[in-house]
Design an enzyme around this catalytic site. Structure first.
Site, PDB file in Angstrom:
ATOM      1  CG  ASN A   1      -8.443   7.963   0.493  1.00  0.00           C
ATOM      2  OD1 ASN A   1      -7.749   7.078   0.987  1.00  0.00           O
ATOM      3  ND2 ASN A   1      -9.635   8.297   0.982  1.00  0.00           N
TER       4      ASN A   1
ATOM      5  CG  ASN B   1     -10.806   3.845   8.035  1.00  0.00           C
ATOM      6  OD1 ASN B   1     -10.856   2.988   8.912  1.00  0.00           O
ATOM      7  ND2 ASN B   1      -9.977   3.742   7.013  1.00  0.00           N
TER       8      ASN B   1
ATOM      9  CB  CYS C   1      -3.987   5.778   6.289  1.00  0.00           C
ATOM     10  SG  CYS C   1      -3.138   4.730   5.089  1.00  0.00           S
TER      11      CYS C   1
ATOM     12  CB  THR D   1      -8.185   0.968   8.700  1.00  0.00           C
ATOM     13  OG1 THR D   1      -8.295   1.245   7.291  1.00  0.00           O
ATOM     14  CG2 THR D   1      -7.403   2.069   9.397  1.00  0.00           C
TER      15      THR D   1
ATOM     16  CG  ASN E   1      -1.963   0.938   1.359  1.00  0.00           C
ATOM     17  OD1 ASN E   1      -2.487   1.113   2.441  1.00  0.00           O
ATOM     18  ND2 ASN E   1      -2.368   1.566   0.284  1.00  0.00           N
TER      19      ASN E   1
ATOM     20  CD  GLU F   1      -7.171   1.474   0.861  1.00  0.00           C
ATOM     21  OE1 GLU F   1      -7.252   2.666   1.201  1.00  0.00           O
ATOM     22  OE2 GLU F   1      -6.141   0.795   0.938  1.00  0.00           O
TER      23      GLU F   1
ATOM     24  CB  CYS G   1      -6.877  -1.769   3.378  1.00  0.00           C
ATOM     25  SG  CYS G   1      -7.846  -0.542   4.267  1.00  0.00           S
TER      26      CYS G   1
HETATM   27  N1  LIG Z   1      -9.083   4.619   1.885  1.00  0.00           N
HETATM   28  C1  LIG Z   1      -9.271   4.706   3.337  1.00  0.00           C
HETATM   29  C2  LIG Z   1      -8.031   5.365   3.999  1.00  0.00           C
HETATM   30  C3  LIG Z   1      -6.766   4.551   3.810  1.00  0.00           C
HETATM   31  C4  LIG Z   1      -6.896   3.213   4.472  1.00  0.00           C
HETATM   32  C5  LIG Z   1      -5.810   2.194   4.164  1.00  0.00           C
HETATM   33  N2  LIG Z   1      -4.861   2.536   3.159  1.00  0.00           N
HETATM   34  C6  LIG Z   1      -5.134   1.747   5.443  1.00  0.00           C
HETATM   35  O1  LIG Z   1      -3.979   1.305   5.392  1.00  0.00           O
HETATM   36  O2  LIG Z   1      -5.814   1.782   6.499  1.00  0.00           O
HETATM   37  C7  LIG Z   1     -10.519   5.540   3.668  1.00  0.00           C
HETATM   38  O3  LIG Z   1     -10.895   6.401   2.849  1.00  0.00           O
HETATM   39  O4  LIG Z   1     -11.048   5.336   4.776  1.00  0.00           O
END
Ligand SMILES: N[C@H](CCC[C@H](N)C(=O)O)C(=O)O
Length: 296
Positions: free
Chosen positions: A77, A165, A86, A227, A16, A216, A225
């Site tokens: 993002n 999130n 994130c 989260t 990522n 995402e 990802c």
């Molecule tokens: N796209 C996600 C944020 C990045 C999450 C992801 N890249 C991570 O590592 O948690 C959102 O809009 O909630």
């Protein structure tokens, strides 16, 4: 827009990937369009998102956290939208601070739009590789109510999990059933996610071992990802009757993502901890004329 050269770094956590922009005094104004150009994989640097590194005291959204967390992760993002948190980004952010000599190994705190996240940078491994980073990701919220995820005409029930999130976690028989994931899966009722949602598709790999694909919010399908992996672990633990609050001891799942492996633990008090790699790939300076034209 500042006329000083704009430094950047590239980094990733289980693939990522992020453009890191050190802006310690918070001088840069990155518009959504500028972020999208930086993240463009053809005309820009290319990334799933941007991590702007700002001293918490220099950012209105982080000033109140400055006493506990010197640095604020201004995450965006790749479409330019702002997200609350994130997970892979916090690991890479911590690695940047270490790379820049701003922190050492051990414990640190990062200010985020979802609050302070505490991290730990481990010592290098026996092979000399940088140590993994563990992030305390806070507690999952599990809003009531069933949601449904639909892709290419196929639908699955999904679990609504919030890690700061929003996530919709669908357990499927085969990750290929999620199709190409070019477009955002349909999630109903839309009212469950007024700000949009990250959608994870999960299969079992063994006891307390799952694998996911993710679409995402704001970035499309990514290789990982953080989260989302936490949301998946919590949903799987509830499905498996392995709630640590009930068992009275931590529960750990291995979560495989397309870009690698994360280890996620939930403690009896509900705190979720994520451990995984974080890599700085490159660093450089944006071309001044490009930056002036594109980031204006
Ligand atoms: N796209 C996600 C944020 C990045 C999450 C992801 N890249 C991570 O590592 O948690 C959102 O809009 O909630």
């Amino acid at each position: 827009m500042s006329t000083a050269p704009i430094e950047f770094l590239k980094g990733h956590g289980t693939e990522n990937d992020f453009v890191i922009i050190p802006d310690h005094d918070g001088r840069l104004e990155l518009s959504p369009a500028a972020v999208a150009r930086l993240c463009d994989r053809r005309a820009g640097l290319g990334a799933d998102g941007v991590l702007r590194v700002v001293r918490s005291a220099a950012h209105p959204e982080a000033r109140a956290m400055a006493g506990e967390a010197e640095w604020f992760m201004d995450y965006r993002n790749s479409d330019g939208s702002v997200a609350e948190m994130c997970g892979n980004g916090v690991r890479v952010f911590a690695r940047y601070l270490q790379h820049a000599g701003l922190v050492g190994e051990g414990d640190l705190a990062v200010a985020t739009r979802a609050g302070i996240r505490r991290a730990h940078i481990a010592k290098p491994g026996p092979d000399g590789q940088p140590g993994d980073v563990t992030v305390s990701m806070g507690r999952a919220a599990l809003p009531e109510g069933e949601v449904t995820v639909t892709v290419d005409g196929r639908s699955w029930p999904a679990r609504n999990v919030n890690m700061g999130n929003p996530h919709a976690v669908a357990f499927v028989d085969d990750l290929a059933h999620a199709g190409k994931l070019f477009d955002a899966p349909a999630v109903t009722p839309a009212s469950a996610y007024p700000e949009g949602v990250n959608v994870e598709f999960v299969v079992d790999r063994g006891p307390r071992h799952v694998a996911l694909r993710v679409h995402e919010r704001g970035s499309g399908e990514t290789r990982s990802c953080g989260t989302g992996a936490c949301a998946v672990m919590v949903a799987a633990a509830r499905r498996d009757g392995a709630d640590p609050a009930v068992l009275g001891h931590p529960v750990t799942y291995t979560v495989d993502v397309l870009g690698g492996r994360l280890v996620i633990s939930e403690l009896p008090d509900g705190t979720v901890e994520m451990t995984g790699p974080a890599v700085i790939v490159a660093e450089g300076v944006l071309d001044a004329s490009w930056a002036a034209r594109v980031l204006a």
